[in-house]
Design an enzyme around this catalytic site. Structure first.
Site, short mmCIF file in Angstrom:
data_model
loop_
_atom_site.label_atom_id
_atom_site.label_comp_id
_atom_site.label_asym_id
_atom_site.label_seq_id
_atom_site.Cartn_x
_atom_site.Cartn_y
_atom_site.Cartn_z
N THR A 25 7.53 5.48 6.02
CA THR A 25 7.90 6.47 5.00
C THR A 25 6.86 6.46 3.89
O THR A 25 6.33 5.40 3.55
CB THR A 25 9.29 6.12 4.42
OG1 THR A 25 10.24 6.18 5.48
CG2 THR A 25 9.70 7.09 3.32
N GLY A 26 6.61 7.64 3.32
CA GLY A 26 5.66 7.75 2.23
C GLY A 26 4.56 8.73 2.59
O GLY A 26 4.51 9.24 3.71
N SER A 27 3.67 8.95 1.63
CA SER A 27 2.65 9.98 1.84
C SER A 27 1.65 9.60 2.92
O SER A 27 1.16 10.46 3.66
CB SER A 27 1.93 10.28 0.52
OG SER A 27 1.34 9.10 0.00
N GLY B 37 3.18 2.72 5.39
CA GLY B 37 2.32 2.55 4.22
C GLY B 37 2.75 1.34 3.42
O GLY B 37 3.64 0.58 3.82
N ALA B 38 2.11 1.14 2.29
CA ALA B 38 2.48 0.03 1.40
C ALA B 38 2.00 0.38 -0.01
O ALA B 38 1.11 1.21 -0.18
CB ALA B 38 1.83 -1.27 1.85
N GLY C 56 8.26 0.11 -1.05
CA GLY C 56 9.50 0.64 -1.58
C GLY C 56 9.37 1.52 -2.80
O GLY C 56 10.37 2.03 -3.29
N GLU D 240 12.95 0.46 6.33
CA GLU D 240 11.58 0.05 6.70
C GLU D 240 11.57 -1.41 7.13
O GLU D 240 10.94 -1.77 8.12
CB GLU D 240 10.63 0.22 5.51
CG GLU D 240 10.28 1.67 5.22
CD GLU D 240 9.34 1.83 4.04
OE1 GLU D 240 9.15 0.86 3.28
OE2 GLU D 240 8.78 2.93 3.89
N LYS E 110 -4.82 0.24 -2.58
CA LYS E 110 -3.63 -0.60 -2.35
C LYS E 110 -3.97 -2.08 -2.12
O LYS E 110 -3.08 -2.92 -2.12
CB LYS E 110 -2.85 -0.08 -1.13
CG LYS E 110 -2.48 1.38 -1.17
CD LYS E 110 -1.48 1.66 -2.27
CE LYS E 110 -0.98 3.09 -2.29
NZ LYS E 110 -0.23 3.50 -1.15
C1 A5P Z 1 8.37 3.88 0.99
O1 A5P Z 1 9.48 3.54 0.29
C2 A5P Z 1 7.31 2.88 0.71
O2 A5P Z 1 7.57 1.60 1.20
C3 A5P Z 1 5.97 3.37 1.11
O3 A5P Z 1 5.57 2.82 2.32
C4 A5P Z 1 5.02 3.01 0.06
O4 A5P Z 1 5.58 3.40 -1.17
C5 A5P Z 1 3.66 3.68 0.26
O5 A5P Z 1 3.75 5.04 0.02
P1 A5P Z 1 2.46 5.96 -0.09
O6 A5P Z 1 1.81 5.95 1.25
O7 A5P Z 1 3.01 7.30 -0.45
O8 A5P Z 1 1.61 5.38 -1.16
#
Ligand code: A5P
Length: 230
Positions: free
Chosen positions: A28-30, A84-85, A98, A106, A124
């Site tokens: 999840t995430g961009s 992602g992270a 998160g 996740e 990151k």
């Molecule tokens: C989702 O809740 C997160 O764990 C995402 O993996 C994390 O915030 C990375 O998101 P982006 O890829 O949008 O930076």
């Protein structure tokens, strides 16, 4: 290369590792969204996979794109998860996750996964976790203030996450998130364990010892980092 282009490059590199027949966890995430788009494209070209999304958002994106979805009940072992992270520690590849609000599913999917592949742009990557990102902690709504005070006793400064309207942010599981500032974290494994013991805590965004590989993109290309153990 823009930051989005870097995220996409990392995501594409991870998706190149996916083969027909695999069970794939969808993060999840961009950045993970770029990976889901790439999986949709490869599935249209003939890649045969089944996928387990880690959020309602990713579920919707995958469904719209025509990916075949499954559950942990049907497929308890996931071959590869691409996620992602928010922070990735060099060497250990321990994570803070998160900030996008999806840490519980996740972590459940990551724990069922053979190879957790983290995709990110170079911003990151950190030497020590906690310098820029708080640790998101998912807590049950009942008594969250008390849960927050217990987290304070562990050295954290919790802030209740709110959505853009100002209302408390609700996770996919209907819980709340406390974004907890700890500053630079000396021992993420110990902190993850201590937070997990706090009554009212559902899960934390510290992911220790889970990442197999991180694909980190910069303007010069994508670098593969493997976890250093021991
Ligand atoms: C989702 O809740 C997160 O764990 C995402 O993996 C994390 O915030 C990375 O998101 P982006 O890829 O949008 O930076």
């Amino acid at each position: 290369m823009s930051r989005d282009a870097q995220k996409q490059a990392a995501a594409e590199a991870a998706v190149a590792l996916v083969e027909s027949g695999m069970v794939v966890g969808l993060g999840t995430g961009s950045t993970a969204a770029f990976a889901i788009d790439a999986l949709i494209r490869r599935a249209r070209e003939g890649l045969s996979i089944v996928c387990i999304p880690t959020s309602e958002r990713s579920d919707e994106q995958a469904r719209k794109g025509g990916l075949v979805l499954t559950t942990l009940a049907s497929h308890p072992q996931v071959d590869v998860t691409i996620d992602g992270a928010d922070e990735i520690a060099r060497g250990s590849l321990n994570l803070i996750k998160g900030l996008g609000g999806a840490l519980l599913r996740e972590k459940i999917v990551a724990a069922a996964t053979d190879r957790l592949v983290i995709v990110a742009d170079e911003t990151k990557l950190v030497d020590r976790l906690g310098g820029t990102s708080p640790v998101p902690v998912e807590v049950v709504p009942f008594g969250w203030e008390t849960t927050g005070r217990r987290i304070q006793r562990l050295g954290g400064t919790p802030t209740l996450r709110r959505d853009p309207s100002g209302a408390p942010y609700r996770t996919d599981g209907g819980n709340l998130i406390l974004d907890c500032k700890f500053g630079l974290i000396d021992d993420p494994v110990a902190l993850e364990a201590a937070l997990a013991q706090v009554i009212g805590v559902v899960e934390t965004g510290l992911f220790t010892g889970m990442t197999s590989m991180a694909l980190v993109a910069s303007s010069t290309g994508v670098v593969t980092l493997r976890r250093v153990t021991g």
